[in-house]
Write a protein that holds these residues in place. Structure first.
Motif, mmCIF file in Angstrom:
data_model
loop_
_atom_site.group_PDB
_atom_site.id
_atom_site.type_symbol
_atom_site.label_atom_id
_atom_site.label_comp_id
_atom_site.label_asym_id
_atom_site.label_seq_id
_atom_site.Cartn_x
_atom_site.Cartn_y
_atom_site.Cartn_z
ATOM 1 N N ARG A 130 45.176 24.581 39.949
ATOM 2 C CA ARG A 130 45.434 23.286 40.602
ATOM 3 C C ARG A 130 44.357 22.950 41.628
ATOM 4 O O ARG A 130 44.010 21.792 41.823
ATOM 5 N N LEU A 131 43.849 23.978 42.319
ATOM 6 C CA LEU A 131 42.809 23.731 43.334
ATOM 7 C C LEU A 131 41.514 23.257 42.679
ATOM 8 O O LEU A 131 40.716 22.543 43.290
ATOM 9 N N HIS A 132 41.302 23.653 41.428
ATOM 10 C CA HIS A 132 40.102 23.203 40.726
ATOM 11 C C HIS A 132 40.024 21.674 40.673
ATOM 12 O O HIS A 132 38.922 21.110 40.722
ATOM 13 N N SER A 133 41.169 21.000 40.586
ATOM 14 C CA SER A 133 41.143 19.530 40.475
ATOM 15 C C SER A 133 40.434 18.905 41.674
ATOM 16 O O SER A 133 39.517 18.095 41.520
ATOM 17 N N THR A 134 40.866 19.302 42.884
ATOM 18 C CA THR A 134 40.246 18.714 44.087
ATOM 19 C C THR A 134 38.811 19.208 44.259
ATOM 20 O O THR A 134 37.918 18.436 44.601
ATOM 21 N N HIS A 183 36.695 20.050 42.056
ATOM 22 C CA HIS A 183 35.841 19.384 41.073
ATOM 23 C C HIS A 183 35.668 17.898 41.408
ATOM 24 O O HIS A 183 34.546 17.400 41.489
ATOM 25 N N SER A 184 36.787 17.206 41.658
ATOM 26 C CA SER A 184 36.708 15.753 41.883
ATOM 27 C C SER A 184 35.992 15.408 43.179
ATOM 28 O O SER A 184 35.261 14.433 43.249
ATOM 29 N N HIS A 185 36.232 16.213 44.227
ATOM 30 C CA HIS A 185 35.671 15.875 45.542
ATOM 31 C C HIS A 185 34.377 16.641 45.849
ATOM 32 O O HIS A 185 33.876 16.567 46.960
ATOM 33 N N HIS A 186 33.907 17.413 44.896
ATOM 34 C CA HIS A 186 32.657 18.188 45.066
ATOM 35 C C HIS A 186 32.733 19.079 46.304
ATOM 36 O O HIS A 186 31.911 18.994 47.214
ATOM 37 N N ARG A 187 33.771 19.873 46.340
ATOM 38 C CA ARG A 187 33.988 20.712 47.526
ATOM 39 C C ARG A 187 33.986 22.194 47.168
ATOM 40 O O ARG A 187 34.178 22.563 46.004
ATOM 41 N N ILE A 188 33.866 22.988 48.234
ATOM 42 C CA ILE A 188 34.157 24.416 48.114
ATOM 43 C C ILE A 188 35.605 24.565 48.563
ATOM 44 O O ILE A 188 35.963 24.099 49.649
ATOM 45 N N ILE A 189 36.437 25.167 47.748
ATOM 46 C CA ILE A 189 37.808 25.447 48.204
ATOM 47 C C ILE A 189 38.005 26.952 48.221
ATOM 48 O O ILE A 189 37.792 27.645 47.210
ATOM 49 N N LEU A 190 38.350 27.442 49.406
ATOM 50 C CA LEU A 190 38.648 28.873 49.544
ATOM 51 C C LEU A 190 40.159 29.023 49.526
ATOM 52 O O LEU A 190 40.852 28.342 50.290
ATOM 53 N N THR A 191 40.652 29.868 48.659
ATOM 54 C CA THR A 191 42.091 30.073 48.653
ATOM 55 C C THR A 191 42.403 31.520 49.007
ATOM 56 O O THR A 191 41.887 32.455 48.401
ATOM 57 N N LEU A 219 41.795 39.650 42.848
ATOM 58 C CA LEU A 219 40.916 39.941 41.711
ATOM 59 C C LEU A 219 41.555 39.454 40.406
ATOM 60 O O LEU A 219 40.926 38.747 39.616
ATOM 61 N N GLY A 220 42.819 39.823 40.204
ATOM 62 C CA GLY A 220 43.508 39.444 38.964
ATOM 63 C C GLY A 220 43.611 37.936 38.822
ATOM 64 O O GLY A 220 43.266 37.362 37.781
ATOM 65 N N ALA A 221 44.066 37.268 39.895
ATOM 66 C CA ALA A 221 44.238 35.808 39.831
ATOM 67 C C ALA A 221 42.874 35.120 39.807
ATOM 68 O O ALA A 221 42.695 34.092 39.141
ATOM 69 N N GLY A 222 41.907 35.693 40.513
ATOM 70 C CA GLY A 222 40.558 35.113 40.536
ATOM 71 C C GLY A 222 39.954 35.102 39.139
ATOM 72 O O GLY A 222 39.363 34.100 38.706
ATOM 73 N N ILE A 223 40.141 36.203 38.417
ATOM 74 C CA ILE A 223 39.610 36.260 37.046
ATOM 75 C C ILE A 223 40.384 35.279 36.160
ATOM 76 O O ILE A 223 39.799 34.471 35.439
ATOM 77 N N ALA A 224 41.726 35.352 36.246
ATOM 78 C CA ALA A 224 42.545 34.519 35.361
ATOM 79 C C ALA A 224 42.334 33.031 35.641
ATOM 80 O O ALA A 224 42.394 32.213 34.724
ATOM 81 N N GLY A 225 42.097 32.684 36.913
ATOM 82 C CA GLY A 225 41.929 31.273 37.268
ATOM 83 C C GLY A 225 40.475 30.826 37.199
ATOM 84 O O GLY A 225 40.157 29.681 37.512
ATOM 85 N N GLY A 226 39.577 31.753 36.848
ATOM 86 C CA GLY A 226 38.163 31.381 36.744
ATOM 87 C C GLY A 226 37.553 31.034 38.093
ATOM 88 O O GLY A 226 36.744 30.112 38.200
ATOM 89 N N PHE A 245 30.652 22.116 42.870
ATOM 90 C CA PHE A 245 31.908 22.530 43.504
ATOM 91 C C PHE A 245 32.052 24.032 43.245
ATOM 92 O O PHE A 245 31.420 24.575 42.337
ATOM 93 N N SER A 246 32.894 24.673 44.045
ATOM 94 C CA SER A 246 33.193 26.091 43.791
ATOM 95 C C SER A 246 34.579 26.427 44.309
ATOM 96 O O SER A 246 35.003 25.891 45.342
ATOM 97 N N VAL A 247 35.257 27.294 43.599
ATOM 98 C CA VAL A 247 36.553 27.801 44.057
ATOM 99 C C VAL A 247 36.377 29.287 44.371
ATOM 100 O O VAL A 247 35.819 30.038 43.568
ATOM 101 N N ILE A 248 36.825 29.666 45.560
ATOM 102 C CA ILE A 248 36.655 31.053 46.000
ATOM 103 C C ILE A 248 38.034 31.682 46.227
ATOM 104 O O ILE A 248 38.834 31.168 47.007
ATOM 105 N N ALA A 249 38.301 32.776 45.539
ATOM 106 C CA ALA A 249 39.557 33.517 45.744
ATOM 107 C C ALA A 249 39.287 34.575 46.813
ATOM 108 O O ALA A 249 38.475 35.477 46.604
ATOM 109 N N VAL A 250 39.948 34.442 47.950
ATOM 110 C CA VAL A 250 39.702 35.350 49.080
ATOM 111 C C VAL A 250 40.929 36.238 49.290
ATOM 112 O O VAL A 250 42.008 35.731 49.632
ATOM 113 N N ALA A 251 40.791 37.520 49.108
ATOM 114 C CA ALA A 251 41.901 38.426 49.410
ATOM 115 C C ALA A 251 42.146 38.398 50.911
ATOM 116 O O ALA A 251 41.192 38.352 51.693
ATOM 117 N N GLU A 252 43.414 38.439 51.319
ATOM 118 C CA GLU A 252 43.693 38.358 52.766
ATOM 119 C C GLU A 252 43.002 39.478 53.540
ATOM 120 O O GLU A 252 42.681 39.329 54.712
#
Ligand code: F6P
Length: 338
Positions: A125-129, A131-139, A151-158, A188-195
């Motif tokens: 879902r974060l990919h939508s914003t 991609h559309s807004h040309h942002r980096i989203i860190l989750t 790691l698991g969700a980062g791989i599965a979610g690309g 744009f980029s999506v970053i999966a950040v472990a707590e």
């Protein structure tokens, strides 16, 4: 069969409820726990505002209730509590339940697969914003001190970058990955950040604090060192927001943070978790009948096997840096900030 309310606290206060078939009917699809839970430690439970060792009280309740066995469901904290009760002479068994997947001795823990689905869905879902807004989203994704869920969700979610506690990051290296993607047409980029992920500098600071805990040679010294370690950990807690600002400055792309938090820990358990819980729960019941105690019922391949609690308690199963998941992610050009 009885269930103690609110974990170790209910055991210390002897608050329980009968778990007959009416009470258990329908819980397969329910998240959380119908019993309630707590983070209490059996040897240091807050009573009237002061920490008290409740192990003797628990043993008295155990005897009064004529328990044959005590089956504790949980993660690292539960394993430590269970080991203390087992050492005090009670018949104790644990089942590995945590979204963190970080228990030594078992291939999997129940809760992990459900949280993985939720975190993967969130990344989708974060990919939508992004991609559309040309942002980096860190989750920011849970997992305590281990990186399995991110790691698991980062791989599965690309996710384009995955940051793990086991692989300290350099901001420059992450920025390079993002700039390379932009040069290739993906702005744009999506970053999966472990707590528990940390920069190289923060990881070094934490390692020094952990060394002090290990080196402490008196109980007082150990308590002080642990307090210092907690303060260091707390000072790193907002690192995802700090990292977002640093990446915005380094790449010129707007950056945003989405903390998944307790959303990952709730809702309907997925099929794989229900299956695993049923496998381990039934194996646990068989082991109780056979009088096997002082163990965690672990998943090994397709089997459920008992593993001594002393091999589990007080240890964390980190992601090995040569784990096949990391190798696979690198092969699809995922950055790790290293
Ligand atoms: O162990 C499960 C977990 O959700 C961890 O991933 C996280 O660090 C921690 O619990 C959060 O704990 P609390 O519910 O006490 O905030």
């Amino acid at each position: 069969l009885i269930g103690f309310r609110d974990g170790m606290r209910g055991l210390a206060e002897n608050r329980f409820t009968e778990l007959d078939s009416a009470a258990l009917s329908g819980i397969l699809t329910v998240g959380g726990t119908i019993l309630g839970t707590s983070r209490d430690k059996v040897h240091k439970m807050m009573v009237d505002g002061k920490p008290r060792n409740m192990i003797d009280t628990i043993r008295k309740n155990y005897e009064k209730d004529e328990l044959d066995a005590l089956v504790c469901l949980g993660g690292g904290g539960t394993a430590k509590n269970a080991k203390r009760l087992s050492d005090a002479g009670m018949n104790v068994m644990t089942l590995p339940k945590t979204i963190d997947n970080d228990l030594v001795g078992t291939d999997r823990t129940f809760g992990f697969a459900t949280a993985l689905e939720i975190a993967t869905d969130a990344i989708d879902r974060l990919h939508s914003t992004a991609h559309s807004h040309h942002r980096i989203i860190l989750t920011e994704i849970m997992g305590h001190r281990a990186g399995w869920l991110a790691l698991g969700a980062g791989i599965a979610g690309g996710a384009d970058v995955i940051l793990l506690p086991e692989v300290p990051y350099n901001v420059e290296s992450i920025a390079e990955t993002i700039k390379r993607r932009r040069a290739g047409g993906s702005n744009f980029s999506v970053i999966a950040v472990a707590e528990g992920a940390r920069s190289v500098a923060d990881a070094a600071e934490l390692a020094a604090a952990e060394a002090l805990v290990k080196e402490a040679d008196s109980p007082e010294g150990r308590d002080a060192a642990k307090q210092h370690r907690r303060a260091v950990e707390a000072s790193h807690r907002a690192h995802t927001f700090a990292l977002a600002s640093q990446l915005e400055a380094a790449t010129g792309l707007e950056s945003r943070v989405s903390i998944l938090g307790y959303v990952q820990r709730g809702g309907i358990p997925c099929g794989r978790d229900r299956q695993l819980a049923t496998l381990l729960g039934t194996a646990g019941a068989d082991l109780v009948s056979q009088g096997v105690f002082g163990v965690m019922v672990a998943a090994k391949g397709e089997q459920a096997v008992p593993v001594p609690l002393e091999e589990v308690a007080g240890r964390v199963r980190y992601v090995p840096t040569d784990h096949p998941w990391i190798r696979a992610a690198k092969e699809v050009n995922t950055g790790f900030g290293d």
